[in-house]
Design a protein around this motif. Structure first.
Motif, PDB file in Angstrom:
ATOM      1  N   UNK A  24       0.815  -1.211   0.000  1.00 49.47           N
ATOM      2  CA  UNK A  24       0.000   0.000   0.000  1.00 49.47           C
ATOM      3  C   UNK A  24       0.852   1.267   0.000  1.00 49.47           C
ATOM      4  N   UNK A  25       2.081   1.180   0.494  1.00 53.27           N
ATOM      5  CA  UNK A  25       2.872   2.385   0.681  1.00 53.27           C
ATOM      6  C   UNK A  25       3.182   3.054  -0.651  1.00 53.27           C
ATOM      7  N   UNK A  26       4.209   2.632  -1.339  1.00 53.03           N
ATOM      8  CA  UNK A  26       4.526   3.142  -2.665  1.00 53.03           C
ATOM      9  C   UNK A  26       4.393   4.651  -2.822  1.00 53.03           C
ATOM     10  N   UNK A  27       4.472   5.117  -4.053  1.00 49.29           N
ATOM     11  CA  UNK A  27       4.225   6.518  -4.373  1.00 49.29           C
ATOM     12  C   UNK A  27       2.788   6.641  -4.831  1.00 49.29           C
ATOM     13  N   UNK A  28       1.955   7.305  -4.038  1.00 46.38           N
ATOM     14  CA  UNK A  28       0.534   7.371  -4.335  1.00 46.38           C
ATOM     15  C   UNK A  28       0.020   8.802  -4.275  1.00 46.38           C
ATOM     16  N   UNK A  29      -0.913   9.098  -5.187  1.00 43.73           N
ATOM     17  CA  UNK A  29      -1.652  10.353  -5.138  1.00 43.73           C
ATOM     18  C   UNK A  29      -3.106   9.979  -4.894  1.00 43.73           C
ATOM     19  N   UNK A  30      -3.677  10.503  -3.826  1.00 41.10           N
ATOM     20  CA  UNK A  30      -5.070  10.187  -3.497  1.00 41.10           C
ATOM     21  C   UNK A  30      -6.002  11.257  -4.057  1.00 41.10           C
ATOM     22  N   UNK A  31      -7.270  10.885  -4.203  1.00 41.46           N
ATOM     23  CA  UNK A  31      -8.273  11.834  -4.664  1.00 41.46           C
ATOM     24  C   UNK A  31      -8.379  12.997  -3.685  1.00 41.46           C
ATOM     25  N   UNK A  32      -8.786  14.150  -4.214  1.00 51.34           N
ATOM     26  CA  UNK A  32      -8.805  15.364  -3.406  1.00 51.34           C
ATOM     27  C   UNK A  32     -10.047  16.187  -3.724  1.00 51.34           C
ATOM     28  N   UNK A  33     -10.531  16.939  -2.727  1.00 48.14           N
ATOM     29  CA  UNK A  33     -11.708  17.796  -2.924  1.00 48.14           C
ATOM     30  C   UNK A  33     -11.332  19.271  -2.963  1.00 48.14           C
ATOM     31  N   UNK A  34     -10.021  19.567  -3.217  1.00 45.51           N
ATOM     32  CA  UNK A  34      -9.574  20.957  -3.127  1.00 45.51           C
ATOM     33  C   UNK A  34      -8.501  21.248  -4.172  1.00 45.51           C
ATOM     34  N   UNK A  35      -8.255  22.537  -4.395  1.00 50.41           N
ATOM     35  CA  UNK A  35      -7.319  22.982  -5.429  1.00 50.41           C
ATOM     36  C   UNK A  35      -5.868  22.711  -5.084  1.00 50.41           C
ATOM     37  N   UNK A  36      -5.574  22.411  -3.819  1.00 50.21           N
ATOM     38  CA  UNK A  36      -4.193  22.168  -3.409  1.00 50.21           C
ATOM     39  C   UNK A  36      -3.830  20.677  -3.443  1.00 50.21           C
ATOM     40  N   UNK A  37      -4.765  19.825  -3.861  1.00 47.92           N
ATOM     41  CA  UNK A  37      -4.547  18.371  -3.951  1.00 47.92           C
ATOM     42  C   UNK A  37      -4.266  17.719  -2.602  1.00 47.92           C
ATOM     43  N   UNK A  38      -4.681  18.359  -1.516  1.00 47.04           N
ATOM     44  CA  UNK A  38      -4.584  17.707  -0.206  1.00 47.04           C
ATOM     45  C   UNK A  38      -5.536  16.515  -0.222  1.00 47.04           C
ATOM     46  N   UNK A  39      -5.055  15.307   0.119  1.00 52.40           N
ATOM     47  CA  UNK A  39      -5.893  14.103   0.007  1.00 52.40           C
ATOM     48  C   UNK A  39      -7.179  14.199   0.825  1.00 52.40           C
ATOM     49  N   UNK A  40      -8.238  13.609   0.285  1.00 52.39           N
ATOM     50  CA  UNK A  40      -9.511  13.553   1.007  1.00 52.39           C
ATOM     51  C   UNK A  40      -9.536  12.325   1.901  1.00 52.39           C
ATOM     52  N   UNK A  41     -10.044  12.500   3.101  1.00 49.97           N
ATOM     53  CA  UNK A  41     -10.221  11.364   3.998  1.00 49.97           C
ATOM     54  C   UNK A  41     -11.418  10.532   3.571  1.00 49.97           C
TER      55      UNK A  41
END
Length: 368
Positions: free
Chosen positions: A163-180
């Motif tokens: 699960x670790x790897x290099x991952x980009x999670x979905x985001x609900x904001x313009x700064x790409x901060x991951x969504x919980x």
């Protein structure tokens, strides 16, 4: 001897190819191997300072010292590794001696110094065997239940590593901060035991819920190795409280918020439940809400006797996000004034256990 970075495909383990030189006698498996990989990820400077010892052979390079590290580099996807190349005319007797001496741990550990001057949690994260296990009788077979539990732990650790790897999670904001994840929040009521990460290493394996309202140095390595927290067996967590002050630049603060929310999302993906950390400077309140879905109802913060107005604002933030007058919220420490404020607002107050323990010791010891 020559130092150089060599294409990893040309560096091969010692498997007895060289006449007169037996294969490397050391092995590394399972959790030991995972700790080595995590150690390399968290401290790459060590790799640059410590070459793999190699001997030229048929256009490739046979490892004389560093077989275990070579395995880890390959697993981590490295394309080249720093090597010290031995002369081709070096006698095989010297190679044999180097191979054994590289694997021979001269000296002994000063266990008193390790216990009193080093943090056992950090030592374990760095791959050091903290406890000396008693030698096991080879004729004794482990019960089947123990064997199955061990296999289950290995599968679980492999899943974390995957699960670790290099991952980009979905985001609900313009700064790409991951969504919980909405379904990755704890239900109402704090799951005990509850403790600060690194504050009581002796109780490490028995903690159900960890918080990070401790000194930052105790958990700065988590960004490089978030798996270490899950390895403890906890099931619920407060997000890492990376310090943000009114003097912190916005750009740097956004990075800190991104990091803690990425770690929290990673933990959720691995099955843990997450409390949102609201303990940031007032200037970061709106940024700290990035990635929190509407209706999320699990929050935590730190209480301070001289900052009651901040706590009131944080409780209001929890109400606005959750849509509830009585949000599922933990307030850690702060004393009687904070406890009273929590009672008035119907949120859960949790005493600062370590502070109380210090006070009791100063007063002459604990009862019981």
């Amino acid at each position: 001897m020559q130092r150089a970075k060599i294409d990893i495909s040309k560096v091969i383990p010692n498997e007895g190819q060289l006449e007169g030189l037996p294969r490397n006698p050391r092995l590394i498996k399972d959790e030991k191997f995972r700790k080595l990989c995590r150690s390399i990820q968290s401290l790459p400077e060590m790799t640059e300072a410590r070459d793999i010892l190699v001997y030229p052979y048929n256009g490739s390079y046979v490892v004389i010292g560093g077989n275990m590290r070579l395995q880890a580099y390959k697993y981590l996807g490295w394309t080249e590794v720093p090597c010290c190349i031995l002369p081709e005319n070096m006698p095989v007797e010297k190679l044999r001696q180097m191979l054994i001496q590289d694997n021979n741990p001269f000296g002994e550990n000063d266990w008193d110094a390790l216990a009193n001057e080093w943090d056992s949690l950090e030592l374990e994260e760095w791959g050091f065997d903290v406890w000396q296990e008693p030698k096991e009788d080879k004729q004794l077979k482990k019960p089947k239940q123990q064997e199955e539990t061990g296999e289950e732990e290995v599968r679980k650790a492999d899943f974390f590593a995957m699960m670790l790897g290099d991952r980009i999670y979905d985001s609900n904001n313009e700064f790409d901060v991951p969504s919980l994840l909405f379904d990755g929040q704890p239900t109402s009521g704090l799951l005990l035991p509850f403790a600060g990460w690194g504050s009581d290493t002796r109780a490490k394996k028995g903690i159900s819920t960890y918080h990070f309202y401790v000194e930052d140095y105790r958990f700065t390595n988590i960004w490089n190795n978030p798996i270490s927290v899950l390895d403890s067996g906890c099931t619920e967590l407060v997000e890492p409280n990376l310090s943000l002050f009114d003097t912190t630049p916005i750009a740097y603060g956004l990075q800190q918020i991104y990091m803690k929310r990425w770690i929290a999302r990673f933990w959720q993906e691995c099955g843990a439940k997450i409390y949102v950390d609201l303990n940031v400077a007032q200037k970061f309140y709106k940024y700290n809400c990035l990635g929190i879905p509407d209706g999320y109802d699990a929050f935590a913060t730190r209480g301070y006797t001289d900052r009651q107005e901040y706590l009131k604002l944080e409780i209001q933030i929890a109400r606005e996000i959750s849509g509830k007058d009585n949000p599922n919220m933990i307030v850690y420490g702060g004393g009687e004034a904070i406890r009273e404020l929590c009672l008035q607002n119907n949120v859960l107050y949790v005493e600062q256990f370590m502070a109380n323990r210090v006070k009791q010791i100063k007063k002459g010891g604990e009862n019981g």
